[in-house]
Design an enzyme around this catalytic site. Structure first.
Site, mmCIF file in Angstrom:
data_model
loop_
_atom_site.group_PDB
_atom_site.id
_atom_site.type_symbol
_atom_site.label_atom_id
_atom_site.label_comp_id
_atom_site.label_asym_id
_atom_site.label_seq_id
_atom_site.Cartn_x
_atom_site.Cartn_y
_atom_site.Cartn_z
ATOM 1 N N TYR A 1 -2.552 -9.976 15.605
ATOM 2 C CA TYR A 1 -2.947 -8.962 14.633
ATOM 3 C C TYR A 1 -4.156 -8.168 15.112
ATOM 4 O O TYR A 1 -4.168 -6.932 15.060
ATOM 5 C CB TYR A 1 -3.234 -9.626 13.291
ATOM 6 C CG TYR A 1 -3.594 -8.673 12.179
ATOM 7 C CD1 TYR A 1 -2.600 -7.964 11.512
ATOM 8 C CD2 TYR A 1 -4.913 -8.496 11.775
ATOM 9 C CE1 TYR A 1 -2.913 -7.098 10.475
ATOM 10 C CE2 TYR A 1 -5.236 -7.632 10.738
ATOM 11 C CZ TYR A 1 -4.231 -6.933 10.095
ATOM 12 O OH TYR A 1 -4.543 -6.069 9.084
ATOM 13 N N ILE B 1 0.832 -1.204 0.000
ATOM 14 C CA ILE B 1 0.000 0.000 0.000
ATOM 15 C C ILE B 1 0.866 1.252 0.000
ATOM 16 O O ILE B 1 0.542 2.254 -0.642
ATOM 17 C CB ILE B 1 -0.950 -0.008 1.210
ATOM 18 C CG1 ILE B 1 -1.912 -1.197 1.127
ATOM 19 C CG2 ILE B 1 -1.739 1.296 1.298
ATOM 20 C CD1 ILE B 1 -2.808 -1.355 2.344
ATOM 21 N N ILE C 1 -6.434 -6.892 1.251
ATOM 22 C CA ILE C 1 -5.831 -6.355 0.026
ATOM 23 C C ILE C 1 -5.266 -7.505 -0.797
ATOM 24 O O ILE C 1 -4.526 -8.350 -0.275
ATOM 25 C CB ILE C 1 -4.721 -5.346 0.363
ATOM 26 C CG1 ILE C 1 -5.275 -4.209 1.243
ATOM 27 C CG2 ILE C 1 -4.117 -4.782 -0.923
ATOM 28 C CD1 ILE C 1 -6.390 -3.405 0.619
ATOM 29 N N SER D 1 -7.256 -1.960 10.850
ATOM 30 C CA SER D 1 -7.696 -3.061 9.989
ATOM 31 C C SER D 1 -9.152 -3.347 10.307
ATOM 32 O O SER D 1 -9.656 -2.987 11.381
ATOM 33 C CB SER D 1 -6.858 -4.312 10.252
ATOM 34 O OG SER D 1 -7.460 -5.471 9.704
ATOM 35 N N LYS E 1 -4.065 -4.146 16.003
ATOM 36 C CA LYS E 1 -4.876 -3.189 15.235
ATOM 37 C C LYS E 1 -5.951 -2.553 16.106
ATOM 38 O O LYS E 1 -6.255 -1.358 15.966
ATOM 39 C CB LYS E 1 -5.490 -3.876 14.018
ATOM 40 C CG LYS E 1 -4.460 -4.336 12.997
ATOM 41 C CD LYS E 1 -3.546 -3.209 12.541
ATOM 42 C CE LYS E 1 -2.609 -3.622 11.427
ATOM 43 N NZ LYS E 1 -1.706 -2.522 10.999
ATOM 44 N N ASP F 1 11.506 3.521 4.503
ATOM 45 C CA ASP F 1 11.295 2.076 4.447
ATOM 46 C C ASP F 1 12.627 1.384 4.725
ATOM 47 O O ASP F 1 13.696 1.922 4.424
ATOM 48 C CB ASP F 1 10.774 1.681 3.065
ATOM 49 C CG ASP F 1 10.251 0.261 3.015
ATOM 50 O OD1 ASP F 1 9.013 0.093 3.050
ATOM 51 O OD2 ASP F 1 11.059 -0.681 2.961
#
Length: 246
Positions: A157, A17, A190, A134, A161, A36
């Site tokens: 996860y 993304i 995604i 998310s 989130k 990054d």
């Protein structure tokens, strides 16, 4: 969305993304710091080799940006650091050390970079921060989409989130008096060459009958760092094809 000359940091700028966010920001005239772990630090190119697991690296990113651009207008947290064994364990088999390290990499790092960037923005009297949650920080997991091949969604996860989502609300409430806006984008799944069985099950469950793409997410991030969103803060916005609506 007039972003001309706005200085925007994008963490995870080489990710699935993040690449699209960087591309669209550049197309809209922003001055992007592409941060990054795969980048080489280069002031001329606006790139910084960021290790989100290192507070020293985050501090270096902020110093790099202020020294080269003079300010930070926006931060988009698209980085997604995780351990090499990410997604391997079912709930009952998850080692505590695995949980602990991924919480450090993904949740603790968001706290640290948001706090440090907000200190710069406080001095400026303005700024916009976009965090990434998310759908699984909003609703519970649908494990049926993994049944055909025995996959799973990592237990840490949803905790990470969910934590980022309410941390976003906290920051928006606390920092509003400084002119700092903080919002959270929550993508649905995604598409990234997942297994055919997963994609079929996901599409069946999703009202729009498809997985998302990076260009479904990037425009929302651009809007939130633009002046068009100047009275929007503390919002948790799902871009999920309707997943969380049912």
């Amino acid at each position: 969305m007039n972003l001309k000359d706005k200085v925007i940091i994008v963490t995870g700028g080489r990710g699935l993304i993040g690449r699209e966010i960087v591309r669209e920001l550049n197309d809209h005239g922003a001055r992007v710091v592409d941060a990054d772990i795969s980048c080489e630090t280069d002031a001329d190119k606006g790139t910084y080799g960021l290790d989100m697991g290192s507070n020293e690296s985050i501090d270096g990113l902020i110093e790099f940006t202020v020294n080269n651009y003079g300010r930070i207008d926006g931060l988009i947290n698209a980085a997604y650091p995780h351990t090499k064994d990410w997604g391997r364990y079912r709930f009952e088999d998850t080692p505590f050390e695995h949980w602990e390290e991924n919480v450090r990499l993904q949740l603790n790092s968001v706290f640290y970079i948001d706090r440090q960037v907000s200190l710069v923005m406080e001095r400026q009297g303005y700024g916009s921060i976009v965090n990434f949650g998310s759908i699984y920080g909003i609703v519970g997991n649908d494990f049926t989409i993994y049944e055909d091949y025995g996959g799973t969604s990592p237990v840490e996860y949803c905790a990470i989130k969910g934590g980022i989502i309410n941390f976003t609300r906290y920051m928006a409430s606390y920092l509003g008096k400084y002119g700092i806006r903080v919002n959270c984008v929550c993508p649905g799944g995604i598409w990234d060459h997942q297994r055919e069985e997963f994609v079929r099950n996901y599409n069946h469950r999703c009202p729009m009958k498809r997985m998302g793409n990076p260009d479904d997410i990037a425009p929302l991030c651009l809007f939130l760092v633009s002046d068009g969103a100047k009275y929007i803060t503390g919002q948790i916005i799902a871009a999920d094809g309707g997943w969380t609506a049912i």
